[in-house]
Design a protein around this motif. Structure first.
Motif, short mmCIF file in Angstrom:
data_model
loop_
_atom_site.label_atom_id
_atom_site.label_comp_id
_atom_site.label_asym_id
_atom_site.label_seq_id
_atom_site.Cartn_x
_atom_site.Cartn_y
_atom_site.Cartn_z
N THR A 20 5.90 3.57 -7.64
CA THR A 20 4.59 3.62 -8.29
C THR A 20 3.46 3.41 -7.31
N ASP A 21 3.75 3.50 -6.02
CA ASP A 21 2.70 3.24 -5.04
C ASP A 21 1.75 4.43 -4.85
N GLY A 22 2.07 5.57 -5.45
CA GLY A 22 1.20 6.73 -5.36
C GLY A 22 1.42 7.57 -4.11
N LEU A 23 2.29 7.11 -3.22
CA LEU A 23 2.59 7.88 -2.02
C LEU A 23 3.99 8.50 -2.18
N TYR A 24 4.02 9.80 -2.17
CA TYR A 24 5.29 10.50 -2.39
C TYR A 24 5.67 11.26 -1.13
N THR A 25 6.95 11.28 -0.86
CA THR A 25 7.46 12.06 0.26
C THR A 25 8.61 12.93 -0.23
#
Length: 147
Positions: free
Chosen positions: A60-65
């Motif tokens: 849920t940190d908003g950073l997707y890889t």
């Protein structure tokens, strides 16, 4: 006024003259329908693959890889209809190299570039005596926000 004996066989001659044009029209319509069907399948495949990939991201940190395993699973789903892969593609001559998976911000995009080859591509060459390339590329892409 012409008698019946003078008109005998005229319909057969007219039919013989028009038959190649009607057959060409019929085969062209069949080929066009096949192209639309193939494109609709590509749209469905790209949509389902993008939907699968959008649900694969955790956190849920908003950073997707995007990692290699997710790309491989998505390409397998697009080509074979299963994330485990397979031996027979959903659409003939479709391969994983024709599927491109990208992540831009919060959106995943699955793009498929399929080289469409008409079955009746020999017909124009038959009439003109030259080889005419009727192949073209169908491109289907679908973007979806990461869930």
């Amino acid at each position: 006024m012409k008698t019946q004996s003078q008109q005998s066989g005229v319909a057969m001659v007219e039919f013989t003259i028009l038959l190649p044009f009607f057959l060409l029209l019929l085969l062209s319509l069949v080929e066009l329908g096949r192209a639309f069907y193939t494109y609709a399948e590509l749209e469905k495949i790209s949509r389902d693959s993008a939907r699968f990939l959008s649900g694969e991201f955790k956190g849920t940190d908003g950073l997707y890889t995007l990692d290699d395993s997710n790309i491989t699973l998505t390409k397998n789903l697009a080509v074979y209809g299963s994330i485990n892969g397979g031996t027979e593609a959903i659409i003939p001559a479709l391969s994983t190299s024709q599927v491109e998976v990208t992540l831009t911000g919060n959106y995943v995009k699955v793009e498929i570039k399929y080289p469409y080859q008409p079955v009746m591509s020999f017909i124009p060459g038959y009439f003109t005596g030259k080889d005419i390339d009727l192949n073209f590329t169908l491109v289907s892409s679908y973007s979806m926000r990461v869930l």
